[in-house]
Design a protein around this motif. Sequence first.
Motif, short mmCIF file in Angstrom:
data_model
loop_
_atom_site.label_atom_id
_atom_site.label_comp_id
_atom_site.label_asym_id
_atom_site.label_seq_id
_atom_site.Cartn_x
_atom_site.Cartn_y
_atom_site.Cartn_z
N UNK A 76 0.81 -1.21 0.00
CA UNK A 76 0.00 0.00 0.00
C UNK A 76 0.85 1.27 0.00
N UNK A 77 2.09 1.15 -0.42
CA UNK A 77 2.98 2.31 -0.45
C UNK A 77 2.55 3.30 -1.51
N UNK A 78 2.41 4.55 -1.12
CA UNK A 78 2.09 5.62 -2.07
C UNK A 78 3.33 6.43 -2.41
N UNK A 79 4.17 6.64 -1.42
CA UNK A 79 5.39 7.43 -1.64
C UNK A 79 6.38 7.12 -0.53
N UNK A 80 7.65 7.37 -0.83
CA UNK A 80 8.70 7.32 0.19
C UNK A 80 9.52 8.59 0.10
N UNK A 81 10.19 8.90 1.18
CA UNK A 81 10.97 10.13 1.17
C UNK A 81 11.96 10.19 2.30
N UNK A 82 12.55 11.37 2.43
CA UNK A 82 13.55 11.60 3.47
C UNK A 82 13.30 12.96 4.13
N UNK A 83 13.44 12.98 5.44
CA UNK A 83 13.48 14.19 6.23
C UNK A 83 14.85 14.23 6.92
N UNK A 84 15.20 15.39 7.43
CA UNK A 84 16.42 15.49 8.23
C UNK A 84 16.19 16.44 9.39
N UNK A 140 24.54 20.27 5.44
CA UNK A 140 23.76 19.05 5.22
C UNK A 140 23.88 18.08 6.40
N UNK A 141 24.75 18.41 7.35
CA UNK A 141 24.92 17.56 8.52
C UNK A 141 23.61 17.47 9.29
N UNK A 142 23.15 16.26 9.54
CA UNK A 142 21.87 16.04 10.21
C UNK A 142 21.65 14.54 10.40
N UNK A 143 20.62 14.23 11.17
CA UNK A 143 20.10 12.86 11.18
C UNK A 143 19.06 12.79 10.08
N UNK A 144 19.21 11.82 9.20
CA UNK A 144 18.29 11.66 8.07
C UNK A 144 17.33 10.52 8.36
N UNK A 145 16.04 10.80 8.18
CA UNK A 145 15.00 9.83 8.46
C UNK A 145 14.29 9.43 7.17
N UNK A 204 13.53 22.07 13.78
CA UNK A 204 12.46 21.16 13.40
C UNK A 204 12.93 20.24 12.26
N UNK A 205 12.25 19.11 12.16
CA UNK A 205 12.55 18.22 11.04
C UNK A 205 12.20 18.91 9.73
N UNK A 206 13.08 18.71 8.76
CA UNK A 206 12.94 19.38 7.46
C UNK A 206 12.73 18.34 6.36
N UNK A 207 11.75 18.59 5.51
CA UNK A 207 11.56 17.74 4.34
C UNK A 207 12.75 17.88 3.40
#
Length: 119
Positions: A30-38, A90-95, A44-47
Amino acid sequence: QVQLVESGGGLVQAGGSLRLSCAASGRTFSTNAMGWFRQTPGKEREFVAAITWSFGRTSYVDSVKGRFTISRDKAKNTAYLQMNSLKPEDTAVYYCVLQTIGTMKYDYWGQGTQVTVSS
């Protein structure tokens, strides 16, 4: 339920490259999309980027356009983020995130992977 496992983070010098991977398992049909935030401490978390699962349409935050590329391998249920010309900011934790069909939000989040870019 869906499980997301990220890999590929690490330490790199400015101007270098890294590729993040995100493997999805469970009810992935049922996946519609995948992506990354950091996210960096105190912010705050950023798209960062996203890709639609069926047609592969992509979107990016302005700050990474031309440097990052998101892609997916439907057979492996895996999304990738190729990051080139990395900058210290660009240093961050990427989710890794996954959106299921019929929802307007990212339902599932990975545990995060650290990306550190040294100057």
